[in-house]
Design an enzyme around this catalytic site. Structure first.
Site, PDB file in Angstrom:
ATOM      1  N   TRP A 230       0.821  -1.219   0.000  1.00 40.70           N
ATOM      2  CA  TRP A 230       0.000   0.000   0.000  1.00 40.70           C
ATOM      3  C   TRP A 230       0.848   1.259   0.000  1.00 40.70           C
ATOM      4  O   TRP A 230       0.407   2.308  -0.468  1.00 40.70           O
ATOM      5  CB  TRP A 230      -0.918   0.005   1.228  1.00 40.70           C
ATOM      6  CG  TRP A 230      -0.172  -0.055   2.533  1.00 40.70           C
ATOM      7  CD1 TRP A 230       0.126  -1.178   3.247  1.00 40.70           C
ATOM      8  CD2 TRP A 230       0.378   1.036   3.263  1.00 40.70           C
ATOM      9  NE1 TRP A 230       0.838  -0.857   4.376  1.00 40.70           N
ATOM     10  CE2 TRP A 230       1.004   0.506   4.410  1.00 40.70           C
ATOM     11  CE3 TRP A 230       0.403   2.419   3.062  1.00 40.70           C
ATOM     12  CZ2 TRP A 230       1.655   1.291   5.361  1.00 40.70           C
ATOM     13  CZ3 TRP A 230       1.056   3.214   3.996  1.00 40.70           C
ATOM     14  CH2 TRP A 230       1.670   2.656   5.138  1.00 40.70           C
TER      15      TRP A 230
ATOM     16  N   LYS B  97      -0.492  -8.411  -8.224  1.00 43.60           N
ATOM     17  CA  LYS B  97      -1.380  -8.546  -7.083  1.00 43.60           C
ATOM     18  C   LYS B  97      -1.045  -7.387  -6.151  1.00 43.60           C
ATOM     19  O   LYS B  97       0.025  -7.358  -5.532  1.00 43.60           O
ATOM     20  CB  LYS B  97      -1.179  -9.900  -6.386  1.00 43.60           C
ATOM     21  CG  LYS B  97      -2.141 -10.132  -5.204  1.00 43.60           C
ATOM     22  CD  LYS B  97      -1.560  -9.608  -3.912  1.00 43.60           C
ATOM     23  CE  LYS B  97      -2.574  -9.695  -2.774  1.00 43.60           C
ATOM     24  NZ  LYS B  97      -2.109  -9.010  -1.543  1.00 43.60           N
ATOM     25  N   HIS B  98      -1.930  -6.408  -6.062  1.00 41.93           N
ATOM     26  CA  HIS B  98      -1.671  -5.242  -5.220  1.00 41.93           C
ATOM     27  C   HIS B  98      -2.272  -5.459  -3.834  1.00 41.93           C
ATOM     28  O   HIS B  98      -3.072  -6.375  -3.608  1.00 41.93           O
ATOM     29  CB  HIS B  98      -2.234  -3.976  -5.862  1.00 41.93           C
ATOM     30  CG  HIS B  98      -1.298  -2.809  -5.772  1.00 41.93           C
ATOM     31  ND1 HIS B  98      -0.931  -2.263  -4.569  1.00 41.93           N
ATOM     32  CD2 HIS B  98      -0.640  -2.107  -6.732  1.00 41.93           C
ATOM     33  CE1 HIS B  98      -0.100  -1.264  -4.791  1.00 41.93           C
ATOM     34  NE2 HIS B  98       0.102  -1.153  -6.090  1.00 41.93           N
TER      35      HIS B  98
ATOM     36  N   GLY C 243       7.307  -5.620   0.959  1.00 37.43           N
ATOM     37  CA  GLY C 243       6.469  -5.655   2.151  1.00 37.43           C
ATOM     38  C   GLY C 243       7.273  -5.972   3.390  1.00 37.43           C
ATOM     39  O   GLY C 243       8.470  -5.669   3.469  1.00 37.43           O
ATOM     40  N   SER C 244       6.641  -6.599   4.354  1.00 44.53           N
ATOM     41  CA  SER C 244       7.261  -6.882   5.647  1.00 44.53           C
ATOM     42  C   SER C 244       8.176  -8.098   5.582  1.00 44.53           C
ATOM     43  O   SER C 244       8.115  -8.896   4.637  1.00 44.53           O
ATOM     44  CB  SER C 244       6.179  -7.125   6.695  1.00 44.53           C
ATOM     45  OG  SER C 244       5.480  -8.327   6.406  1.00 44.53           O
TER      46      SER C 244
ATOM     47  N   GLU D 140      11.922  -6.987  -1.307  1.00 41.35           N
ATOM     48  CA  GLU D 140      12.263  -5.706  -0.681  1.00 41.35           C
ATOM     49  C   GLU D 140      11.455  -5.607   0.604  1.00 41.35           C
ATOM     50  O   GLU D 140      10.238  -5.419   0.576  1.00 41.35           O
ATOM     51  CB  GLU D 140      11.950  -4.518  -1.596  1.00 41.35           C
ATOM     52  CG  GLU D 140      12.380  -3.206  -0.959  1.00 41.35           C
ATOM     53  CD  GLU D 140      11.974  -1.981  -1.751  1.00 41.35           C
ATOM     54  OE1 GLU D 140      11.697  -0.941  -1.126  1.00 41.35           O
ATOM     55  OE2 GLU D 140      11.926  -2.072  -2.993  1.00 41.35           O
ATOM     56  N   LEU D 141      12.148  -5.738   1.733  1.00 39.76           N
ATOM     57  CA  LEU D 141      11.456  -5.909   3.005  1.00 39.76           C
ATOM     58  C   LEU D 141      11.680  -4.712   3.933  1.00 39.76           C
ATOM     59  O   LEU D 141      11.796  -3.582   3.473  1.00 39.76           O
ATOM     60  CB  LEU D 141      11.900  -7.223   3.641  1.00 39.76           C
ATOM     61  CG  LEU D 141      11.825  -8.445   2.702  1.00 39.76           C
ATOM     62  CD1 LEU D 141      12.347  -9.690   3.387  1.00 39.76           C
ATOM     63  CD2 LEU D 141      10.396  -8.654   2.205  1.00 39.76           C
TER      64      LEU D 141
ATOM     65  N   CYS E 161       9.915   3.430   3.174  1.00 42.98           N
ATOM     66  CA  CYS E 161      10.764   2.238   3.241  1.00 42.98           C
ATOM     67  C   CYS E 161      12.178   2.588   3.677  1.00 42.98           C
ATOM     68  O   CYS E 161      12.824   1.823   4.401  1.00 42.98           O
ATOM     69  CB  CYS E 161      10.804   1.547   1.883  1.00 42.98           C
ATOM     70  SG  CYS E 161       9.186   0.989   1.300  1.00 42.98           S
TER      71      CYS E 161
ATOM     72  N   GLU F 152      11.623  -2.186  13.282  1.00 44.34           N
ATOM     73  CA  GLU F 152      11.059  -1.184  12.380  1.00 44.34           C
ATOM     74  C   GLU F 152       9.844  -0.517  13.015  1.00 44.34           C
ATOM     75  O   GLU F 152       8.951  -1.177  13.532  1.00 44.34           O
ATOM     76  CB  GLU F 152      10.661  -1.838  11.061  1.00 44.34           C
ATOM     77  CG  GLU F 152      10.199  -0.834  10.013  1.00 44.34           C
ATOM     78  CD  GLU F 152       9.968  -1.460   8.659  1.00 44.34           C
ATOM     79  OE1 GLU F 152      10.206  -0.779   7.639  1.00 44.34           O
ATOM     80  OE2 GLU F 152       9.548  -2.638   8.603  1.00 44.34           O
TER      81      GLU F 152
END
Length: 343
Positions: A13, A37-38, A89-90, A111-112, A145, A245
């Protein structure tokens, strides 16, 4: 090089167009079919992509979108027809993606999370450092991020830095983002704000001090996504706010006595997305940058993305590369042709 084949792009998001376009466009340009897939929080972004692809004249089926829950997403990833997957995402989400790939070997870009540090060296330009780092910590309410989540400042300039950092932070106007005077909006949802509140409370309970009174920001209220910016001092690495985080409007600031101490603290993290050095000495910054365990090191800037440079993380910040020429290598594969003439 040849295309991978059918590529799945799983987008978050946060910055819903930017984070997805970094994978979608290179994948398409490399000749792949893309299935997007969003996030369930930003489904209309996927719909707009589909309309744009149709308007641009892409052949039917070359770009597709799916609205899926976690279970169906896992089924998509593990499907034999998928030839690659790229997720933003996470850390937990990245682990789930990898677990869905245990039965096959395909390219997987992740990419976390991050806990991006900054080090303000003794010879830094204080005015520019403060301006850049306040923005780096609180831009988009800290939901970036590569936002700054922890700052280490040389002891010789620590007091001046903290005083000015606090005064600059107090200038924010927290409120409805549709109002012209607002320059700090709400977090994405109340649960996210409550998570940051929990981190702040834990740090205060262990002896940290908050230098910006929440009462200055009338919109900041419990059980709402509105959270005032927090500047914490007397922090250490026993506190979650310095190690986990946050992804919200809070930053911890620590005093350090040397470059070696700063680098050790910067590297004391499970994450490794970006870091920034603030100094007028480029040669020294280059030496220190080689010691920092992150995918990107900035000097005198932060929270910035350059399409010409590879975007990558180390440790639990992920694997793979987007952007730059190197990014295309991750959406294509090497193929050798060893031909011999018949005569």
């Amino acid at each position: 090089r040849v295309p991978i084949g059918v590529v799945g792009v799983l987008s978050p998001w946060i910055y819903p167009f930017l984070t997805s376009v970094n994978a979608i466009v290179p994948a398409l340009m490399a000749g792949n079919v893309v299935v997007l897939k969003h996030s369930f929080q930003t489904p209309l972004v996927a719909e707009r992509y589909a309309k744009a692809a149709s308007k641009a004249g892409l052949p039917k089926g070359v770009f597709q979108i799916l609205h899926l829950d976690h279970k169906n997403t896992a089924q998509l990833i593990s499907d034999a027809r998928m030839d690659g997957v790229f997720f933003t995402g996470s850390v937990q989400g990245g682990i789930a993606v990898q677990n869905s790939l245990t039965n096959k070997f395909i390219p997987c870009g992740l990419e976390l999370g991050g806990k991006d540090p900054a080090y303000v060296m003794a010879n830094a330009n204080l005015e520019k450092s403060i301006e850049g780092l306040v923005d780096g910590a609180f831009f988009n309410s800290g939901q970036s991020c590569c936002g700054i989540e922890r700052i280490y400042v040389h002891e010789s300039i620590y007091d001046k830095f903290v005083d000015s950092f606090v005064e600059t932070t107090k200038q924010y106007q927290l409120g409805n983002p549709l109002d012209a005077g607002t320059n700090l909006g709400p977090m994405v949802k109340t649960d996210a704000a409550n998570y940051v509140r929990k981190q702040i409370g834990e740090a205060l309970g262990k002896g940290a001090k908050s230098l910006v009174a929440e009462s200055l920001f009338k919109a900041s209220k419990k059980e709402t996504p509105y959270l005032s910016p927090h500047v914490l001092v007397d922090v250490d690495h026993s506190m979650e706010v310095m190690t986990q985080e946050s992804f919200g409007p809070v930053v911890g600031i620590m005093k350090v006595a040397s470059d070696a101490e700063a680098i050790a603290l910067m590297n004391d993290s499970q994450y490794g997305l970006t870091a920034s050095l603030w100094t007028d000495d480029m040669d020294r910054a280059t030496v220190l940058a080689r010691q920092i365990e992150t995918g990107t090191v900035f000097m005198n800037r932060c929270d910035y993305l350059d399409p010409a440079l590879a975007w990558t993380g180390v440790k639990n910040s992920g694997k793979g590369v987007t952007l730059s020429k190197i990014g295309y290598e991750h959406v294509s594969r090497v193929k050798s042709f060893n031909f011999r003439k018949g005569d």
